[in-house]
Scaffold this motif. Structure first.
Motif, PDB file in Angstrom:
ATOM      1  N   GLN A  62      -3.689   1.759 -16.210  1.00 43.39           N
ATOM      2  CA  GLN A  62      -4.207   2.825 -15.349  1.00 43.39           C
ATOM      3  C   GLN A  62      -5.674   3.079 -15.695  1.00 43.39           C
ATOM      4  O   GLN A  62      -5.988   3.615 -16.768  1.00 43.39           O
ATOM      5  CB  GLN A  62      -3.396   4.114 -15.517  1.00 43.39           C
ATOM      6  CG  GLN A  62      -3.819   5.211 -14.551  1.00 43.39           C
ATOM      7  CD  GLN A  62      -2.963   6.461 -14.673  1.00 43.39           C
ATOM      8  OE1 GLN A  62      -2.377   6.728 -15.720  1.00 43.39           O
ATOM      9  NE2 GLN A  62      -2.888   7.235 -13.601  1.00 43.39           N
ATOM     10  N   HIS A  63      -6.570   2.710 -14.782  1.00 44.65           N
ATOM     11  CA  HIS A  63      -7.974   3.049 -14.957  1.00 44.65           C
ATOM     12  C   HIS A  63      -8.165   4.517 -14.617  1.00 44.65           C
ATOM     13  O   HIS A  63      -7.412   5.089 -13.822  1.00 44.65           O
ATOM     14  CB  HIS A  63      -8.865   2.171 -14.064  1.00 44.65           C
ATOM     15  CG  HIS A  63      -9.008   0.773 -14.570  1.00 44.65           C
ATOM     16  ND1 HIS A  63      -8.297  -0.292 -14.066  1.00 44.65           N
ATOM     17  CD2 HIS A  63      -9.780   0.265 -15.569  1.00 44.65           C
ATOM     18  CE1 HIS A  63      -8.620  -1.392 -14.719  1.00 44.65           C
ATOM     19  NE2 HIS A  63      -9.515  -1.088 -15.639  1.00 44.65           N
ATOM     20  N   PRO A 111      -2.768   6.542  -4.967  1.00 44.08           N
ATOM     21  CA  PRO A 111      -3.952   6.882  -5.759  1.00 44.08           C
ATOM     22  C   PRO A 111      -3.881   8.239  -6.450  1.00 44.08           C
ATOM     23  O   PRO A 111      -4.697   8.528  -7.324  1.00 44.08           O
ATOM     24  CB  PRO A 111      -5.080   6.863  -4.728  1.00 44.08           C
ATOM     25  CG  PRO A 111      -4.401   7.156  -3.441  1.00 44.08           C
ATOM     26  CD  PRO A 111      -3.040   6.549  -3.525  1.00 44.08           C
ATOM     27  N   THR A 157      -0.993   0.429 -12.315  1.00 42.77           N
ATOM     28  CA  THR A 157      -0.629  -0.846 -11.702  1.00 42.77           C
ATOM     29  C   THR A 157       0.199  -1.653 -12.697  1.00 42.77           C
ATOM     30  O   THR A 157      -0.052  -1.632 -13.902  1.00 42.77           O
ATOM     31  CB  THR A 157      -1.868  -1.665 -11.283  1.00 42.77           C
ATOM     32  OG1 THR A 157      -2.736  -1.805 -12.404  1.00 42.77           O
ATOM     33  CG2 THR A 157      -2.619  -0.973 -10.164  1.00 42.77           C
ATOM     34  N   THR A 206      -0.109   5.325   0.234  1.00 46.49           N
ATOM     35  CA  THR A 206      -1.209   6.257   0.459  1.00 46.49           C
ATOM     36  C   THR A 206      -0.725   7.687   0.295  1.00 46.49           C
ATOM     37  O   THR A 206       0.436   8.009   0.572  1.00 46.49           O
ATOM     38  CB  THR A 206      -1.825   6.076   1.860  1.00 46.49           C
ATOM     39  OG1 THR A 206      -0.782   6.235   2.836  1.00 46.49           O
ATOM     40  CG2 THR A 206      -2.431   4.704   2.025  1.00 46.49           C
ATOM     41  N   ARG A 213      -6.876  13.276  -1.986  1.00 42.96           N
ATOM     42  CA  ARG A 213      -7.202  12.935  -3.379  1.00 42.96           C
ATOM     43  C   ARG A 213      -7.375  14.196  -4.222  1.00 42.96           C
ATOM     44  O   ARG A 213      -7.019  14.216  -5.394  1.00 42.96           O
ATOM     45  CB  ARG A 213      -8.481  12.099  -3.439  1.00 42.96           C
ATOM     46  CG  ARG A 213      -8.349  10.688  -2.913  1.00 42.96           C
ATOM     47  CD  ARG A 213      -7.298   9.867  -3.660  1.00 42.96           C
ATOM     48  NE  ARG A 213      -7.549   9.757  -5.084  1.00 42.96           N
ATOM     49  CZ  ARG A 213      -8.261   8.796  -5.650  1.00 42.96           C
ATOM     50  NH1 ARG A 213      -8.827   7.864  -4.920  1.00 42.96           N
ATOM     51  NH2 ARG A 213      -8.414   8.752  -6.960  1.00 42.96           N
ATOM     52  N   LYS A 261       0.802  -1.200   0.000  1.00 44.15           N
ATOM     53  CA  LYS A 261       0.000   0.000   0.000  1.00 44.15           C
ATOM     54  C   LYS A 261       0.848   1.270   0.000  1.00 44.15           C
ATOM     55  O   LYS A 261       1.811   1.398   0.756  1.00 44.15           O
ATOM     56  CB  LYS A 261      -0.898   0.023   1.223  1.00 44.15           C
ATOM     57  CG  LYS A 261      -2.126   0.860   1.053  1.00 44.15           C
ATOM     58  CD  LYS A 261      -3.249   0.358   1.928  1.00 44.15           C
ATOM     59  CE  LYS A 261      -4.529   1.071   1.539  1.00 44.15           C
ATOM     60  NZ  LYS A 261      -5.654   0.666   2.339  1.00 44.15           N
ATOM     61  N   GLY A 303      -8.761   7.897 -13.175  1.00 47.72           N
ATOM     62  CA  GLY A 303      -8.818   8.373 -11.795  1.00 47.72           C
ATOM     63  C   GLY A 303      -8.117   7.495 -10.787  1.00 47.72           C
ATOM     64  O   GLY A 303      -8.224   7.739  -9.585  1.00 47.72           O
ATOM     65  N   GLU A 304      -7.410   6.472 -11.272  1.00 51.99           N
ATOM     66  CA  GLU A 304      -6.743   5.561 -10.357  1.00 51.99           C
ATOM     67  C   GLU A 304      -5.235   5.535 -10.597  1.00 51.99           C
ATOM     68  O   GLU A 304      -4.731   6.140 -11.538  1.00 51.99           O
ATOM     69  CB  GLU A 304      -7.324   4.152 -10.504  1.00 51.99           C
ATOM     70  CG  GLU A 304      -8.789   4.059 -10.120  1.00 51.99           C
ATOM     71  CD  GLU A 304      -9.318   2.646 -10.201  1.00 51.99           C
ATOM     72  OE1 GLU A 304     -10.557   2.485 -10.134  1.00 51.99           O
ATOM     73  OE2 GLU A 304      -8.523   1.687 -10.319  1.00 51.99           O
ATOM     74  N   ALA A 305      -4.528   4.823  -9.714  1.00 50.59           N
ATOM     75  CA  ALA A 305      -3.079   4.714  -9.836  1.00 50.59           C
ATOM     76  C   ALA A 305      -2.708   3.699 -10.914  1.00 50.59           C
ATOM     77  O   ALA A 305      -3.434   2.722 -11.138  1.00 50.59           O
ATOM     78  CB  ALA A 305      -2.492   4.274  -8.495  1.00 50.59           C
TER      79      ALA A 305
END
Lengths: 114, 109
Positions: free
Chosen positions: B37-38, A107, B44, A5, A9, A3, B40-42
């Protein structure tokens, strides 16, 4: 589960403000990175760090600084925010340099400077 | 200068096969990565190639030709959830990642 973080956002700041973006990883990774992502451009490296208290400039360090006081935390600082720093900021970490060291991303923080 | 080229956008049909190309010109080569990358997402991690040839991982395969500075990502049996951007990145002689702008893949039913 690995993870990374990031503290926010979404963030809206005014021109001239000092902005702090925080990133924390729980994988005990040595390497940490800050990128910005803009439409039509690839990820661009701002700063990276291979160890605590160590930092290296990436491709676009102007207007930014970083801090890594603890292994798990890597902070990006915008000393005086400007509208051209409106962007998506992504933090990533990876284990000690190796040939196939994939990066794990947070994110993202979408920063708007008005 | 260093450069990674990929198509900006591609469209494919659910259940079909699509190939996303990536060409690169970098100072040195220490491996090529594909990330998904979708919106709005990070990003991968999907795959890593350092030697020539094809690496298969389920529905996804990645190919590398170092002499041609070329790679492709092959997605089979496309599903709606495969709608995403696919990022190609090359690790240069300084072990830094150089990123392409990404290919937005749109899957239609």
């Amino acid at each position: 589960d690995v993870k990374v973080t990031q503290s926010s956002r979404y963030l809206v700041k005014r021109t001239g403000e000092k902005v702090f973006l925080e990133c924390v990883q729980d994988m005990d990774h040595e390497n940490m990175f800050w990128y910005r992502q803009d439409p039509g451009l690839g990820l661009r490296l701002i700063y990276f760090s291979y160890d605590v208290k160590m930092k290296e400039k990436g491709d676009i360090p102007e207007g930014y600084s970083v801090s890594r006081e603890k292994k798990e935390r890597f902070s990006l600082i915008l000393e005086s925010a400007s509208t051209n720093q409106t962007s998506m900021y992504l933090c990533a970490s990876s284990p000690l340099a190796g040939h196939s060291d994939e990066q794990y991303f947070g994110p993202g923080t979408r920063l708007t400077v008005t | 200068g260093q450069n990674i080229d990929q198509p900006t956008e591609m469209t494919a049909t659910e259940g079909a096969i699509v190939q996303i190309n990536c060409t690169y010109q970098t100072s040195g080569f220490n491996g090529l990565f594909w990330y998904q990358q979708h919106a709005g997402e990070a990003p991968t991690f999907l795959s890593y190639n350092v030697l020539d040839g094809l690496e298969e991982k389920g529905r996804f395969s990645s190919f590398l030709s170092r002499s041609k500075g070329y790679s492709y990502l092959l997605l089979k049996e496309l599903q709606m959830k495969d709608s995403a951007s696919y990022l190609c990145a090359v690790k240069d002689s300084n072990y830094q990642l150089i990123w392409g702008a990404g290919t937005k893949l749109i899957i239609k039913p």
